[in-house]
Design a protein around this motif. Structure first.
Motif, short mmCIF file in Angstrom:
data_model
loop_
_atom_site.label_atom_id
_atom_site.label_comp_id
_atom_site.label_asym_id
_atom_site.label_seq_id
_atom_site.Cartn_x
_atom_site.Cartn_y
_atom_site.Cartn_z
N TYR A 179 39.73 -34.31 -81.94
CA TYR A 179 41.19 -34.03 -81.30
C TYR A 179 40.69 -33.22 -79.92
O TYR A 179 39.67 -32.65 -79.54
CB TYR A 179 41.89 -33.34 -82.02
CG TYR A 179 42.50 -33.84 -83.34
CD1 TYR A 179 43.70 -34.66 -83.18
CD2 TYR A 179 42.03 -33.59 -84.51
CE1 TYR A 179 44.03 -35.50 -84.44
CE2 TYR A 179 42.23 -34.09 -85.70
CZ TYR A 179 43.23 -34.89 -85.57
OH TYR A 179 43.89 -35.68 -86.78
N LYS A 228 48.24 -30.87 -79.18
CA LYS A 228 46.94 -31.39 -79.94
C LYS A 228 47.21 -32.69 -80.07
O LYS A 228 47.99 -33.32 -80.74
CB LYS A 228 46.88 -30.74 -81.28
CG LYS A 228 45.46 -31.22 -82.23
CD LYS A 228 45.76 -30.51 -83.49
CE LYS A 228 44.46 -30.87 -84.49
NZ LYS A 228 44.45 -30.31 -85.62
N GLU A 230 44.77 -36.99 -79.99
CA GLU A 230 43.74 -37.78 -80.06
C GLU A 230 43.05 -38.17 -78.92
O GLU A 230 42.04 -38.51 -78.70
CB GLU A 230 44.00 -38.97 -81.00
CG GLU A 230 44.00 -38.43 -82.57
CD GLU A 230 44.13 -39.71 -83.38
OE1 GLU A 230 44.12 -40.67 -82.88
OE2 GLU A 230 44.15 -39.45 -84.69
#
Length: 414
Positions: A179, A228, A230
């Motif tokens: 992440y 947060k 990807e």
């Protein structure tokens, strides 16, 4: 190797006993958070191999990665690298390229490289070498595939550690992390933390990704917006959307920038508007000027300043009338205004700012207690003064908050 959690261990007796402030841990913690690496623990240990080994072994049981700083020097007590190599099951071998760089470093400075410096070129076998472009001690990333763990060893001096972290450790962590954490700091002045929270409490409670959290410092507040995701680009968009949302609330009028400082915002605004500023200081003793000149490119907006600590200097250089000094005093609205106007005219600037006050611990009276400060701004079209009544939290607190207030007054005036 996936890295989701990390711990920091700063090595050095000088840190442990308080001779040196541990800024490394704060810096690395911020960068780990930005990269989406969880951190639940950090520590400091003296230059003792047995204790270093014990602490790192314990940290590796809790985290995927341990980052150490310090203990990479050439002297006998710099044993961090050797201790970690033993713990990770690696033997020390001479790294030819590191030795070459060491020799080149000393030759370029016309210095003799002593035998103990060669110790810095011995590295754990199979490690990833982190080049040191600001000093002599290379760092390393040591992986143990069986353990599924890694240790990063960095030099202690921040001027060496920071570039090594950015150039070598960040790419490694980005490659091994699932992440991204993206953060934006909204800079706010003129409203306290509790009042700020009251205005946007619903947004703070209902925003889970990105999150919104307030942080207070002397004289101002910032909102940290963190997403947060990807993909880094997705996190950037989430954060920027939230920044715009907050700008459109009742706190919008207090926001002066994002990921900046008052002095940076002031210098950049002056440059955009092609304006010059001049500074007259008394109780801050040059701190306002120091903040401005710390910003790259400030020479385009500041020609000079006057530290008019004595009344005689206020009168001779800045043109503050002796009548005002005798009747109203140096700590007064009238004096602050004449100081701002005087320095503006003296430097042929577009804007003049001034600060005069009682920083303590002595000098206060019942009428003008410690913490009484006047800040002023002068342009060809207007002049303005603000009185600050600051808590007596010590001389440096009063001076620092005064600096921030006068910088904000200048920014607000343009």
């Amino acid at each position: 190797m996936k890295i989701n959690s990390a711990e920091i261990l700063c090595v050095g007796t000088e840190i442990l006993i308080g001779d040196i402030i541990n800024t490394n841990a704060a810096y690395i913690s911020q960068r780990l958070a930005a990269l989406g690496i969880n951190q639940y623990h950090q520590g400091v240990v003296g230059d003792n191999p047995q204790r270093v080994k014990k602490f790192i072994a314990e940290a590796l049981e809790r985290a995927d990665l341990v980052i150490t700083t310090g203990g990479l020097g050439p002297t006998y007590d710099d044993l961090t690298k050797e201790t970690i190599a033993e713990l990770m099951g690696k033997k020390m071998v001479l790294h030819d390229e590191s030795l070459r760089r060491l020799k080149e470093y000393f030759e370029s400075r016309n210095r003799v490289m002593t035998e103990n410096n060669i110790k810095q070129a011995y590295m754990p076998e199979g490690c990833i070498i982190l080049e040191n472009n600001c000093g002599t001690a290379p760092g390393a990333i040591i992986e143990n595939e069986e353990m599924g763990k890694a240790v990063v060893i960095l030099p202690g001096p921040p001027r060496e550690m920071k570039p090594m972290f950015e150039e070598g450790v960040v790419p490694y962590l980005e490659k091994n992390s699932d992440y991204f954490f993206v953060s934006k700091n909204i800079n706010i002045f003129g409203i306290g933390e509790s009042a700020l929270e009251t205005e946007i409490i619903d947004i703070m409670k209902n925003s889970l990704n990105p999150t919104v959290a307030p942080y207070a410092s002397d004289g101002e507040v910032r909102l940290r917006v963190t997403a947060k995701t990807e993909r880094k680009e997705e996190g950037e968009k989430l954060c920027l959307d939230m920044v715009e949302k907050l700008k459109n609330t009742t706190i919008g009028k207090y926001i002066y920038g994002v990921d900046t400082s008052l002095e940076e915002a002031l210098v950049n605004t002056l440059k955009e508007k092609n304006l010059k500023i001049a500074v007259a200081e008394s109780c801050t003793g040059g701190m306002v000027t120091g903040k401005i000149t710390a910003v790259s490119g400030s020479s385009a907006v500041l020609d000079g300043s006057v530290v008019s600590y004595a009344n005689e200097i206020k009168s001779k250089l800045l043109g503050v009338s002796t009548d005002i000094l005798n009747t109203k005093g140096a700590v007064s609205e009238e004096c602050a205004l004449e100081m701002a106007e005087g320095v503006r005219k003296l430097m042929s600037a577009d804007i003049g700012i001034s600060v005069t006050g009682i920083a303590g611990p002595t000098g206060g009276t019942e009428e003008k207690p410690v913490g009484t400060v006047y800040i002023a701004v002068s342009t060809s079209k207007k002049k303005e003064c603000e009185k600050l009544t600051l808590r007596n939290n010590g001389r440096e607190y009063i001076r620092n908050v005064s600096v921030r207030n006068v910088l904000h007054l200048a920014l607000k005036s343009i």
